[in-house]
Structures are given as C-alpha cells and as structure tokens.
Design a protein around this motif. Structure first.
Motif, PDB file in Angstrom:
ATOM      1  N   ASP A  25      26.417  44.748  12.742  1.00 31.27           N
ATOM      2  CA  ASP A  25      27.351  43.696  13.507  1.00 31.27           C
ATOM      3  C   ASP A  25      26.910  42.462  12.534  1.00 31.27           C
ATOM      4  OD1 ASP A  25      28.237  42.161  15.215  1.00 31.27           O
ATOM      5  OD2 ASP A  25      26.500  42.200  16.547  1.00 31.27           O
ATOM      6  N   ASP A  26      28.144  41.867  12.110  1.00 29.43           N
ATOM      7  CA  ASP A  26      28.186  40.707  11.385  1.00 29.43           C
ATOM      8  C   ASP A  26      28.592  39.394  12.166  1.00 29.43           C
ATOM      9  OD1 ASP A  26      27.647  41.896   8.735  1.00 29.43           O
ATOM     10  OD2 ASP A  26      29.649  42.589   8.125  1.00 29.43           O
ATOM     11  N   ASN A  27      28.542  39.624  13.498  1.00 25.57           N
ATOM     12  CA  ASN A  27      28.968  38.554  14.476  1.00 25.57           C
ATOM     13  C   ASN A  27      27.730  37.688  14.756  1.00 25.57           C
ATOM     14  OD1 ASN A  27      31.382  39.557  14.400  1.00 25.57           O
ATOM     15  ND2 ASN A  27      31.126  40.862  16.334  1.00 25.57           N
ATOM     16  N   THR A  28      26.624  37.957  14.121  1.00 25.74           N
ATOM     17  CA  THR A  28      25.479  36.992  14.417  1.00 25.74           C
ATOM     18  C   THR A  28      25.724  35.724  13.579  1.00 25.74           C
ATOM     19  OG1 THR A  28      24.306  37.999  12.475  1.00 25.74           O
ATOM     20  CG2 THR A  28      23.824  38.703  14.589  1.00 25.74           C
ATOM     21  N   PRO A  29      25.543  34.433  14.301  1.00 24.64           N
ATOM     22  CA  PRO A  29      25.892  33.320  13.686  1.00 24.64           C
ATOM     23  C   PRO A  29      24.902  33.138  12.573  1.00 24.64           C
ATOM     24  CG  PRO A  29      24.797  32.910  15.536  1.00 24.64           C
ATOM     25  CD  PRO A  29      25.045  34.462  15.798  1.00 24.64           C
ATOM     26  N   ASN A  30      25.301  32.212  11.452  1.00 23.42           N
ATOM     27  CA  ASN A  30      24.522  31.937  10.459  1.00 23.42           C
ATOM     28  C   ASN A  30      24.070  30.513  10.629  1.00 23.42           C
ATOM     29  OD1 ASN A  30      23.440  31.932   7.858  1.00 23.42           O
ATOM     30  ND2 ASN A  30      25.154  31.125   6.894  1.00 23.42           N
ATOM     31  N   THR A  31      22.563  30.197  10.425  1.00 21.41           N
ATOM     32  CA  THR A  31      21.943  29.303  10.822  1.00 21.41           C
ATOM     33  C   THR A  31      21.451  28.448   9.439  1.00 21.41           C
ATOM     34  OG1 THR A  31      21.067  29.897  12.827  1.00 21.41           O
ATOM     35  CG2 THR A  31      20.092  27.869  11.824  1.00 21.41           C
ATOM     36  N   VAL A  32      22.040  27.064   9.259  1.00 23.97           N
ATOM     37  CA  VAL A  32      21.720  26.357   8.217  1.00 23.97           C
ATOM     38  C   VAL A  32      20.838  25.039   8.794  1.00 23.97           C
ATOM     39  CG1 VAL A  32      22.453  25.371   6.225  1.00 23.97           C
ATOM     40  CG2 VAL A  32      23.721  27.457   6.680  1.00 23.97           C
ATOM     41  N   THR A  33      19.766  24.756   7.769  1.00 23.75           N
ATOM     42  CA  THR A  33      19.323  23.449   8.250  1.00 23.75           C
ATOM     43  C   THR A  33      19.231  22.772   6.955  1.00 23.75           C
ATOM     44  OG1 THR A  33      16.971  24.163   7.433  1.00 23.75           O
ATOM     45  CG2 THR A  33      17.477  24.499   9.632  1.00 23.75           C
ATOM     46  N   LYS A  34      19.552  21.164   7.280  1.00 26.36           N
ATOM     47  CA  LYS A  34      19.430  20.236   6.309  1.00 26.36           C
ATOM     48  C   LYS A  34      19.160  18.766   6.794  1.00 26.36           C
ATOM     49  CE  LYS A  34      23.972  18.617   5.250  1.00 26.36           C
ATOM     50  NZ  LYS A  34      25.155  18.621   4.817  1.00 26.36           N
ATOM     51  N   THR A  35      18.500  18.013   6.019  1.00 26.42           N
ATOM     52  CA  THR A  35      18.320  16.552   6.438  1.00 26.42           C
ATOM     53  C   THR A  35      19.817  15.665   6.783  1.00 26.42           C
ATOM     54  OG1 THR A  35      16.535  16.620   5.011  1.00 26.42           O
ATOM     55  CG2 THR A  35      17.028  14.420   5.791  1.00 26.42           C
ATOM     56  N   GLY A  66      26.541  20.975  14.250  1.00 26.47           N
ATOM     57  CA  GLY A  66      25.183  20.247  14.147  1.00 26.47           C
ATOM     58  C   GLY A  66      24.495  19.863  15.215  1.00 26.47           C
ATOM     59  N   SER A  67      23.275  20.218  15.348  1.00 25.29           N
ATOM     60  CA  SER A  67      22.242  19.728  16.443  1.00 25.29           C
ATOM     61  C   SER A  67      20.923  19.216  15.634  1.00 25.29           C
ATOM     62  CB  SER A  67      22.195  20.807  17.469  1.00 25.29           C
ATOM     63  OG  SER A  67      21.664  21.810  17.033  1.00 25.29           O
ATOM     64  N   TYR A  68      20.146  18.653  16.611  1.00 18.54           N
ATOM     65  CA  TYR A  68      18.762  18.376  16.085  1.00 18.54           C
ATOM     66  C   TYR A  68      17.903  19.560  15.904  1.00 18.54           C
ATOM     67  CZ  TYR A  68      13.878  16.739  16.893  1.00 18.54           C
ATOM     68  OH  TYR A  68      12.437  16.717  16.447  1.00 18.54           O
ATOM     69  N   ASN A  69      16.921  19.461  14.958  1.00 21.00           N
ATOM     70  CA  ASN A  69      16.090  20.580  14.869  1.00 21.00           C
ATOM     71  C   ASN A  69      14.504  20.208  15.004  1.00 21.00           C
ATOM     72  OD1 ASN A  69      15.328  23.433  14.471  1.00 21.00           O
ATOM     73  ND2 ASN A  69      14.883  22.969  12.131  1.00 21.00           N
ATOM     74  N   LYS A  70      14.367  19.439  14.038  1.00 12.90           N
ATOM     75  CA  LYS A  70      12.977  18.659  14.344  1.00 12.90           C
ATOM     76  C   LYS A  70      12.583  17.288  13.410  1.00 12.90           C
ATOM     77  CE  LYS A  70      11.079  21.508  10.263  1.00 12.90           C
ATOM     78  NZ  LYS A  70      10.127  22.295   9.949  1.00 12.90           N
ATOM     79  N   VAL A  84      15.111  13.424   9.868  1.00 12.23           N
ATOM     80  CA  VAL A  84      15.748  14.122  10.808  1.00 12.23           C
ATOM     81  C   VAL A  84      16.022  15.448  10.144  1.00 12.23           C
ATOM     82  CG1 VAL A  84      16.966  14.471  12.725  1.00 12.23           C
ATOM     83  CG2 VAL A  84      16.072  12.210  12.319  1.00 12.23           C
ATOM     84  N   GLU A  85      15.532  16.610  10.732  1.00 10.84           N
ATOM     85  CA  GLU A  85      16.425  17.758  10.133  1.00 10.84           C
ATOM     86  C   GLU A  85      17.158  18.271  11.342  1.00 10.84           C
ATOM     87  OE1 GLU A  85      14.044  21.298   7.893  1.00 10.84           O
ATOM     88  OE2 GLU A  85      14.354  21.878  10.178  1.00 10.84           O
ATOM     89  N   SER A  99      27.860  11.597  15.661  1.00 11.79           N
ATOM     90  CA  SER A  99      26.412  11.074  15.802  1.00 11.79           C
ATOM     91  C   SER A  99      25.770  11.747  17.069  1.00 11.79           C
ATOM     92  CB  SER A  99      26.738   9.577  16.088  1.00 11.79           C
ATOM     93  OG  SER A  99      27.081   8.928  14.985  1.00 11.79           O
ATOM     94  N   LYS A 100      24.748  12.015  16.804  1.00  9.66           N
ATOM     95  CA  LYS A 100      23.995  12.577  17.889  1.00  9.66           C
ATOM     96  C   LYS A 100      22.698  11.645  18.021  1.00  9.66           C
ATOM     97  CE  LYS A 100      25.942  16.721  17.824  1.00  9.66           C
ATOM     98  NZ  LYS A 100      26.340  17.680  18.866  1.00  9.66           N
ATOM     99  N   THR A 101      22.038  11.720  19.195  1.00 11.81           N
ATOM    100  CA  THR A 101      20.859  11.219  19.635  1.00 11.81           C
ATOM    101  C   THR A 101      19.560  12.034  20.042  1.00 11.81           C
ATOM    102  OG1 THR A 101      21.203  10.575  21.785  1.00 11.81           O
ATOM    103  CG2 THR A 101      22.121   8.996  20.348  1.00 11.81           C
ATOM    104  N   VAL A 102      18.320  11.595  19.659  1.00 13.46           N
ATOM    105  CA  VAL A 102      17.216  12.345  20.162  1.00 13.46           C
ATOM    106  C   VAL A 102      16.119  11.230  20.293  1.00 13.46           C
ATOM    107  CG1 VAL A 102      16.604  12.583  17.645  1.00 13.46           C
ATOM    108  CG2 VAL A 102      15.874  14.392  19.417  1.00 13.46           C
ATOM    109  N   VAL A 103      15.061  11.913  21.178  1.00 13.71           N
ATOM    110  CA  VAL A 103      13.952  10.905  21.457  1.00 13.71           C
ATOM    111  C   VAL A 103      12.649  11.280  20.253  1.00 13.71           C
ATOM    112  CG1 VAL A 103      12.351   9.954  23.144  1.00 13.71           C
ATOM    113  CG2 VAL A 103      14.791  10.299  23.816  1.00 13.71           C
ATOM    114  N   TYR A 104      12.281  10.317  19.758  1.00 13.68           N
ATOM    115  CA  TYR A 104      11.034  10.395  19.052  1.00 13.68           C
ATOM    116  C   TYR A 104      10.095   9.663  19.838  1.00 13.68           C
ATOM    117  CZ  TYR A 104       7.856   9.634  15.332  1.00 13.68           C
ATOM    118  OH  TYR A 104       6.742   9.634  14.384  1.00 13.68           O
ATOM    119  N   LYS A 105       8.894  10.516  19.672  1.00 13.75           N
ATOM    120  CA  LYS A 105       7.764   9.937  20.619  1.00 13.75           C
ATOM    121  C   LYS A 105       6.589   9.538  19.827  1.00 13.75           C
ATOM    122  CE  LYS A 105       9.159  12.702  24.425  1.00 13.75           C
ATOM    123  NZ  LYS A 105       8.648  13.874  25.448  1.00 13.75           N
TER     124      LYS A 105
END
Length: 133
Positions: A25-35, A66-70, A84-85, A99-105
């Motif tokens: 099954d090649d339908n699984t999405p590819n996940t890439v992370t970057k800064t 793209g979305s927030y990872n960590k 932000v990764e 642009s996206k937003t995330v809360v840093y605590k």
C-alpha cells in the motif's frame, strides 16, 4: 510430544509472519519535518515563580500541509534559543506559504530576567524578555 510442540510452534510462527508481512500500500502519507521561521511572539513580559507564562508564537510554513510539530530548545544561563519544528504530511499541498500560531509555555523555578530567542532567520531572532518575580 516434544516434536509436536516444536512443529506447532513453527506453524504458529509461520502463520503469524504471513499475517504481519508488509503490504504494498503506497497510499500512506509521507511525513517530513523541518525548521520553521518565527515571525512574531506575543504575551506577558512578567510572571511568577512556577507559574506558566503562555506566549503566542506565529511561524511560517511552506504550504497548507505544514503544521506545528514541536519546539527545539537550547538553554544557556537565563537565555533560551527556541526553534519551531514543523511537520508536513500529505500530498497536493500547494506552494503558497502560510502562517500558523502555537502557544509556547514558559515556566521558571527561580527569580530573574529571561531572554527567549525565537529563530527568525539563520542569524536573527525574535527576542521576548520575561521578568520572573
């Protein structure tokens, strides 16, 4: 009797291997992370010991997949360098940056002045200073 147990164990092993084999099954999405680069940081500039200070961090991603990872943090004394990764999942993402937003605590266990340096470019930062009383 030992021969029967060994044969049964081998059969169970072979059957379980057949059921857990990889699929094609090649339908699984590819996940890439970057800064991702931070464009803005908003929030309180003072706080109390052991109390979280929430900061709203705005960052840029390359496309709508793209979305927030960590957060990736490096600390030295009362200064934290923060990146932000982002993760990118899916296909047909387009090419328009967004642009996206995330809360840093932020939370400190000691009184002091803390400089939070969010990566804006390879050499520039959005700095947010918090005084903990």
């Amino acid at each position: 009797m030992k021969n029967f147990r060994l044969q049964a164990a081998v059969i169970v092993l072979l059957v379980s291997t057949a059921f857990t084999s990889c699929s094609d099954d090649d339908n699984t999405p590819n996940t890439v992370t970057k800064t991702s680069l931070v464009t803005k940081v908003e929030g309180a500039v003072t706080g109390d010991i052991n109390v979280e200070v929430p900061l709203t961090v705005t960052f840029s991603v390359d496309n709508n997949c793209g979305s927030y990872n960590k957060f990736i943090e490096t600390a030295a004394a009362n200064t934290k360098t923060i990146e932000v990764e982002s993760k990118y999942e899916g296909a047909d993402c387009g090419t328009t940056p967004t642009s996206k937003t995330v809360v840093y605590k932020f939370k400190s266990t000691a009184v002091g002045t803390y400089n939070l340096k969010f990566k804006k470019t390879a050499t520039e930062f959005v700095t947010h200073t918090i005084v903990i009383d």
